[in-house]
Enzyme design. Structure first.
Site, PDB file in Angstrom:
ATOM      1  N   ASP A 127       3.650   0.745   5.916  1.00  0.00           N
ATOM      2  CA  ASP A 127       2.692   0.593   4.819  1.00  0.00           C
ATOM      3  C   ASP A 127       1.895   1.866   4.563  1.00  0.00           C
ATOM      4  O   ASP A 127       1.433   2.099   3.446  1.00  0.00           O
ATOM      5  CB  ASP A 127       1.735  -0.571   5.105  1.00  0.00           C
ATOM      6  CG  ASP A 127       2.450  -1.882   4.867  1.00  0.00           C
ATOM      7  OD1 ASP A 127       3.101  -2.378   5.806  1.00  0.00           O
ATOM      8  OD2 ASP A 127       2.404  -2.390   3.732  1.00  0.00           O
ATOM      9  N   GLY A 139       4.347  -5.973   0.101  1.00  0.00           N
ATOM     10  CA  GLY A 139       5.238  -4.939   0.620  1.00  0.00           C
ATOM     11  C   GLY A 139       4.921  -3.615  -0.060  1.00  0.00           C
ATOM     12  O   GLY A 139       4.697  -3.561  -1.275  1.00  0.00           O
TER      13      GLY A 139
END
Ligand code: MRU
Length: 366
Positions: free
Chosen positions: A239, A53
């Site tokens: 991201d 993450g």
């Protein structure tokens, strides 16, 4: 006081130096921890998604530099190797660079020249500062994002964006949690998120811990769920956000954005400013990680395709800015998502001191 994290903990000597990671590959079946006592172990853990993450990769990268420094390894080489462990999340290299800069700066202009231990402490302090900043950003994103959630909302999310990926409550999940705590959330729809099931394994785990009413669905069921009018808002993380506002996020995000547009449902991305990368001009310039075929061809340790089947396995896809209704950052909302509006944001890691909702214009149904 140092921020407490679910995903990562630093161990000082005599037990360390080491980084202790909650092994996310084993959730929800087992809550086990992996102790990385050197940088190759951390790089392997990042590659296997033990820790993952975007914001948490920034934190882990910085602590990795601190680990190399504490071991008196070749810190420059370690930093280069950690930053290359995964290519798409911009936060990883950003966290590494910040800790490396602190380590380098500790040696400059000081007389006597600081010891290796002093320099290591400077890198560690920076890693802790990144974690503190991420926790603060998460709280600010929750505040800003809550205003977009209508009463009785049914929110659809993809992948995993909560405390497992952040030093705080996360990105999209922080908004979801705030909506739940404000009594505005009727149901959280959780895409299972094949191939690695971050939705079913991790987001459902986090939702259960938070007492959020939720249902997991197969990724392919999202279309009919939206068509049935069962979704009021789609919320995801990111991201890497290119200068033109294109968003790289877990594969399947782009399809959801197309669906949301078709069904006139707002599609909102929640990400800290550290995920915005002005060095990447557009979506086509984002490096998308491709992962092993086995992740698609196998499931839960069993083959789900004939032996030798080839697979297409990009870990991320890119959603163009014009499909994104708004971007929630710790500095406020960006709407519409354009390069001009993104440029108003501070440098990566900007604080929550700017005017709130400065770019919000029009209605969220646009
Ligand atoms: O491959 P992963 O599990 O690291 O991918 C994570 C995601 O795509 C998240 O949605 C993203 O990092 C944004 S929020 C943390």
């Amino acid at each position: 006081m140092a921020t407490e994290m679910i995903a990562l903990r630093w161990l000082d000597p005599p037990d360390g130096p080491a980084i202790v990671l909650l092994d996310q590959t084993r959730l929800p079946a087992a809550e086990t921890y992996l102790t990385c006592t050197d940088v190759p172990q951390l790089i392997d853990a990042i590659g296997r998604l033990v820790v993952r993450g975007a914001p948490m990769l920034g934190v882990a990268g910085a602590f990795g530099v601190a680990l190399a420094a504490a071991r008196d390894d070749d810190v420059e080489a370690a930093a280069t190797a950690i930053a290359a462990a995964r290519p798409t999340a911009v936060n990883l290299g950003w966290g590494v660079r910040r800790a490396l800069a602190a380590w380098r700066a500790a040696a400059m202009g000081n007389d006597p020249v600081p010891s290796a231990q002093d320099r290591a402490l400077a890198a560690l302090a920076e890693a802790r500062a990144i974690a503190d900043q991420d926790a603060a950003a998460s709280a600010a994103m929750a505040r800003h994002g809550l205003g977009l959630v209508p009463p009785g909302a049914r929110i659809l999310t993809h992948c995993n964006t909560g405390g497992l990926v952040s030093a705080g409550a996360g990105t999209a999940f922080a908004v979801i949690l705030a909506a739940h705590q404000a009594g505005r959330l009727e149901r959280l729809w959780v895409d299972e998120t094949r191939p690695l099931l971050q939705g079913a394994r991790l987001t459902a785990w986090e939702a259960r811990r938070a007492g959020i009413p939720h249902s997991v669905l197969a990724d392919g069921a999202a279309a009919s769920l939206l068509a049935a009018g069962q979704v009021d808002l789609v919320l995801t993380g990111a991201d890497r956000i290119a200068a033109d506002g294109s968003v790289a996020n877990k594969v399947g995000t782009y399809g959801l954005a197309v669906l949301a547009r078709h069904h006139n449902v707002p599609f909102v991305v929640v990400a800290p400013v550290s995920t915005v990368d002005f060095g990447t001009p557009d979506g086509a310039s984002i490096t998308v990680e491709h992962r092993p075929a086995a992740e698609v061809a196998w499931l839960a340790g069993q083959p789900v395709a004939p032996a030798g089947t080839e697979a297409y396995n990009p870990a991320f896809d890119v959603t163009p800015a014009d499909l994104i209704t708004a971007l929630v950052t710790e500095e406020g909302l960006i709407h519409p998502v354009t390069e001009g509006n993104l440029r108003i944001l501070g440098t990566p890691g900007g604080s929550d001191t700017g005017p709130q909702n400065r770019c919000l214009r029009g209605t969220m149904r646009s």
